[in-house]
Design an enzyme around this catalytic site. Structure first.
Site, short mmCIF file in Angstrom:
data_model
loop_
_atom_site.label_atom_id
_atom_site.label_comp_id
_atom_site.label_asym_id
_atom_site.label_seq_id
_atom_site.Cartn_x
_atom_site.Cartn_y
_atom_site.Cartn_z
N ARG A 184 -33.70 13.29 115.26
CA ARG A 184 -34.72 13.61 116.04
C ARG A 184 -35.91 13.19 115.33
O ARG A 184 -37.25 13.70 115.24
CB ARG A 184 -34.91 15.34 116.27
CG ARG A 184 -33.70 15.96 117.11
CD ARG A 184 -34.25 16.87 117.88
NE ARG A 184 -33.11 17.57 118.70
CZ ARG A 184 -32.65 18.91 118.24
NH1 ARG A 184 -32.95 19.63 117.36
NH2 ARG A 184 -31.76 19.27 119.13
N ARG B 41 -41.23 15.75 118.87
CA ARG B 41 -42.61 16.53 118.92
C ARG B 41 -43.16 16.79 117.86
O ARG B 41 -44.29 17.40 117.89
CB ARG B 41 -42.38 17.90 119.88
CG ARG B 41 -41.55 17.69 121.22
CD ARG B 41 -41.09 18.88 121.92
NE ARG B 41 -39.99 19.29 121.12
CZ ARG B 41 -39.30 20.46 121.61
NH1 ARG B 41 -39.58 21.31 122.55
NH2 ARG B 41 -38.16 20.92 120.84
N ASP C 291 -31.13 11.15 125.48
CA ASP C 291 -30.69 12.37 125.48
C ASP C 291 -29.19 12.61 125.56
O ASP C 291 -28.71 11.62 126.38
CB ASP C 291 -31.49 13.09 126.39
CG ASP C 291 -31.01 14.81 126.20
OD1 ASP C 291 -30.17 15.41 126.78
OD2 ASP C 291 -32.08 15.36 125.54
N TYR D 209 -22.16 22.27 127.88
CA TYR D 209 -23.49 22.18 128.55
C TYR D 209 -23.22 22.18 130.38
O TYR D 209 -23.84 22.94 130.73
CB TYR D 209 -24.25 20.93 128.31
CG TYR D 209 -25.21 20.99 126.94
CD1 TYR D 209 -26.38 21.82 127.08
CD2 TYR D 209 -25.02 20.43 125.94
CE1 TYR D 209 -27.37 22.14 126.06
CE2 TYR D 209 -25.74 20.26 124.85
CZ TYR D 209 -26.94 21.26 124.92
OH TYR D 209 -27.82 21.16 124.00
#
Length: 367
Positions: A37, A41, A86, A164
């Site tokens: 990552r 963000r 992703d 998921y």
């Protein structure tokens, strides 16, 4: 990242191959480092670039993926780039709808509930048609990197994607997905096989597009015990390594190093070391010396600083890195965190981590 169409061939010459050499077990002057990552963000420029866009729309824009992949490299002397994407693009390719819900994360509008729901999935996936946007992003980014560092491609592993698809999003127990393993073992294998087949084509396509290494994320391994992991995760992890490599050979594509990262699966390290991957990624719950003892001399290890260590003062980060390097040794080793960076982390502390790896590993190598 101008999106003029480049021919996939004629990529710029690689200037820093430290990461690839470490992955292949060759000697390096310093220990290479990158962060899971690293495009994310915690960077204000990432938040700015992403601000107006839906998350998956961003994933489908090669130009934006390229920009986000390059942002951390403008700040830090990282030894590898990883394409911004992703893991849930694979379930999307199978025909499932996934939306990013603010404050909640990725959410499947119609998760798999019953075995019959498997019939709704595409049984044959044309990865170029469904995931060509990722391939375009890789090709564009590989050119835009101008050979600075290698570009890593990736995919989620079958069990993690299955969990998921059944849970419909994140879960603390994975009880819905795990109940399938106990109640519907045949259907579970059918789904895992379907996922593995798509992942194999997807990873080969990433190499054809310009990826120079591949990482498989089994992020939800820790929800399984050793027995379930051995039945429902490991066989597909092994198949993916074997089949990707044989297809790369068949298609005369480069045999790129492959990394398996199975989070919290320290009970399976011996098996993972024999699963056909050049590199085994580790989370922070295992001691470096123990990981070495269990994986042997023929694989490179990657990891495993606790991401939360980056909240510590910079001097402390340096000490923790030094200790980690002493534990793993500076060779056959790629420094990383034990999981991804968190959104509230200070970019300067990420820089301190990267610089400490380079400085301490150079020092240890000299002496």
């Amino acid at each position: 990242c101008s999106s003029s169409t480049h021919s996939p061939k004629g990529f710029p010459k690689l200037k820093n191959d430290t990461f690839l050499r470490a992955a292949r077990g060759e000697e390096t002057e310093h220990t290479p480092v990158w962060c899971m990552r690293q495009a994310g963000r915690y960077l204000p420029e990432f938040r700015e670039t992403r601000a107006a866009q839906d998350f998956f729309a961003t994933c489908r824009s090669p130009k934006l993926c390229c920009e986000l992949t390059l942002q951390p490299l403008r700040r830090f002397p990282l030894d590898a780039a990883i394409i911004f994407s992703d893991i849930l693009v694979v379930p999307q390719a199978l025909g499932m709808e996934v939306v990013m819900v603010p404050g909640k994360g990725p959410t499947f509008t119609e998760p798999l509930k019953e075995v019959e729901d498997l019939l709704k999935l595409r049984q044959k996936v044309d990865v170029t048609a469904e995931l060509g946007y990722v391939f375009q992003a890789i090709t564009l980014t590989r050119h835009s990197l101008e050979g600075r560092v290698p570009l890593i491609g990736f995919s989620g592993a079958p069990w993690t994607l299955m969990s998921y698809m059944i849970e419909g999003g994140g879960s603390t127990t994975m009880s819905k997905a795990k109940s399938w393993l106990y109640r519907h073992p045949e259907a579970s294998h059918q789904l895992l096989r379907l996922l593995a087949d798509v992942i194999i084509d997807y990873l080969v396509g990433q190499v054809a597009a310009g990826a120079q290494a591949l990482q498989l994320f089994e992020s939800h391994a820790g929800h399984l015990g050793p027995e379930q992991f051995e039945f429902f995760a490991l066989p597909y992890i092994c198949d993916i390594a074997r089949d990707v490599k044989s297809k790369l050979k068949e298609e005369a594509l480069p045999l790129v190093p492959m990394i398996i990262f199975a989070k919290d699966a320290h009970y399976a390290l011996r098996d993972l070391a024999k699963a056909g991957y050049e590199v085994v990624g580790l989370d922070w719950t295992i001691r470096p010396q123990e990981a070495r003892a269990q994986t042997g001399k023929d694989v490179t290890l990657q990891g495993n600083l606790d991401p939360c260590a980056l909240y510590a003062p910079k001097e402390k980060i340096g000490e923790l890195v030094k200790k980690m390097l002493e534990g793993f040794g500076t060779q056959r080793y790629i420094a990383n965190l034990g999981h991804g960076l968190y959104p509230d982390m200070n970019p300067e502390h990420v820089g301190a981590f990267v610089e400490a790896v380079h400085a301490h590993s150079r020092h240890i190598n000299k002496h």
